[in-house]
Write a protein that holds these residues in place. Structure first.
Motif, PDB file in Angstrom:
ATOM      1  N   ALA A  53       0.843  -1.385  -0.126  1.00 39.05           N
ATOM      2  CA  ALA A  53      -0.095   0.126   0.026  1.00 39.05           C
ATOM      3  C   ALA A  53       0.867   1.195  -0.014  1.00 39.05           C
ATOM      4  O   ALA A  53       0.684   2.268  -0.801  1.00 39.05           O
ATOM      5  CB  ALA A  53      -1.082   0.239   1.091  1.00 39.05           C
ATOM      6  N   LYS A  54       1.977   1.228   0.756  1.00 44.02           N
ATOM      7  CA  LYS A  54       2.813   2.440   0.727  1.00 44.02           C
ATOM      8  C   LYS A  54       3.492   2.426  -0.565  1.00 44.02           C
ATOM      9  O   LYS A  54       3.866   3.945  -0.962  1.00 44.02           O
ATOM     10  CB  LYS A  54       3.994   2.143   1.773  1.00 44.02           C
TER      11      LYS A  54
ATOM     12  N   ALA B 276       1.239   4.045  -2.869  1.00 39.18           N
ATOM     13  CA  ALA B 276       0.673   5.357  -2.435  1.00 39.18           C
ATOM     14  C   ALA B 276       1.645   6.407  -2.893  1.00 39.18           C
ATOM     15  O   ALA B 276       1.112   7.425  -3.282  1.00 39.18           O
ATOM     16  CB  ALA B 276       0.737   5.580  -0.754  1.00 39.18           C
TER      17      ALA B 276
ATOM     18  N   ASN C 232       0.909   8.476   3.411  1.00 38.79           N
ATOM     19  CA  ASN C 232       0.622   7.235   3.307  1.00 38.79           C
ATOM     20  C   ASN C 232      -0.927   6.677   3.575  1.00 38.79           C
ATOM     21  O   ASN C 232      -1.765   6.209   2.970  1.00 38.79           O
ATOM     22  CB  ASN C 232       1.527   6.204   3.560  1.00 38.79           C
ATOM     23  N   ASN C 233      -1.071   7.072   4.797  1.00 41.11           N
ATOM     24  CA  ASN C 233      -2.456   6.568   5.368  1.00 41.11           C
ATOM     25  C   ASN C 233      -3.501   7.549   4.720  1.00 41.11           C
ATOM     26  O   ASN C 233      -4.502   6.915   4.397  1.00 41.11           O
ATOM     27  CB  ASN C 233      -2.436   7.058   6.904  1.00 41.11           C
TER      28      ASN C 233
ATOM     29  N   VAL D 239      -4.161   5.707   1.479  1.00 40.05           N
ATOM     30  CA  VAL D 239      -4.676   4.417   1.358  1.00 40.05           C
ATOM     31  C   VAL D 239      -6.238   4.623   1.656  1.00 40.05           C
ATOM     32  O   VAL D 239      -7.101   3.960   0.982  1.00 40.05           O
ATOM     33  CB  VAL D 239      -3.946   3.558   2.330  1.00 40.05           C
TER      34      VAL D 239
ATOM     35  N   HIS E 224      -9.413   3.826  -0.828  1.00 35.02           N
ATOM     36  CA  HIS E 224     -10.566   2.855  -0.534  1.00 35.02           C
ATOM     37  C   HIS E 224     -11.960   3.649  -0.624  1.00 35.02           C
ATOM     38  O   HIS E 224     -12.902   3.256  -1.119  1.00 35.02           O
ATOM     39  CB  HIS E 224     -10.496   2.594   1.049  1.00 35.02           C
TER      40      HIS E 224
END
Length: 226
Positions: free
Chosen positions: A5-6, A9, A43-44, A47, A51
């Motif tokens: 995911a990172k 990202a 990154n958070n 992500v 979604h």
């Protein structure tokens, strides 16, 4: 999964850059709602943004608490996903300011925190947070909690609108008492299909009838005096 995911990202940026604050009318789409993501970790934000966009939401992001408050004040957000631990103004302070402001206190706030930080989450819920989202993010939990918060905001909007219409009926009753009621003043409320709409239609008809009878009585008294 988090490493993947990172990496993705760094290629796929968040939907709305945090340095751009959309106008209120531009972030009220015909879609499912607008979500503000507040997290100091890019990154958070990326992500979560991906979604939520896949689920049909419009995503706005902020990297710090001050920026988040600025966006909330200037834009129309349906849900705020708020990280607890941020440098400078942390999530608890942002939550406190959102809930203290009458203009923003009805916006559902979902706190983002590690699953083992339950004491902090409990304190945030006591301060007005609606739910919490544990890290690392799970798509099923994310969908359920954001969906529940969106529904809560929708019901609150309906409640606020209903109370506003009730206030208009009360103001119309005061106008009748003072003799200054204008026919058709409750036309907008009368368009409702519920009990309040029926009450507005009956009230308007009765108020117009009372005023007409009062005018006829005054004319009759004038004729008798003559």
């Amino acid at each position: 999964q988090l490493v993947a995911a990172k990496r993705s990202a760094s290629i796929e940026p968040a939907a709305t850059p945090e340095h751009d604050i959309p106008a209120a009318e531009s972030i009220s789409p015909e879609g499912r709602g607008t979500i503000l993501i507040v997290d100091d970790e890019p990154n958070n934000r990326a992500v979560l943004g991906r979604h939520l966009e896949r689920q049909g939401y419009t995503v706005v992001s902020a990297g710090d608490g001050a920026r988040a408050l600025e966006i909330v004040q200037r834009a129309s957000c349906d849900v705020v996903l708020l990280d607890v631990r941020m440098p400078g103004m942390d999530g608890r302070e942002v939550l406190r300011r959102i809930k203290q402001d009458p203009a923003t206190r009805d916006i559902p706030v979902v706190m983002i925190s590690a699953a083992d930080d339950l004491s902090t989450i409990a304190a945030c819920i006591e301060a007005g947070a609606d739910d919490f989202l544990p890290k690392p993010f799970d798509q099923v939990i994310l969908r359920a909690r954001v969906g529940a918060s969106i529904e809560k905001k929708r019901l609150r909007n309906l409640e606020v609108d209903y109370l506003r219409q009730v206030e208009r009926v009360a103001e119309a009753a005061t106008a009748v008492e003072r003799g200054i009621y204008a026919a058709g003043s409750l036309a907008q409320v009368a368009e409702r299909g519920d009990a309040l709409g029926r009450l507005a239609r009956v009230f308007d008809s009765m108020a117009v009838g009372v005023k007409a009878r009062e005018q006829r009585l005054q004319d009759h008294v004038t004729n008798l005096r003559r």
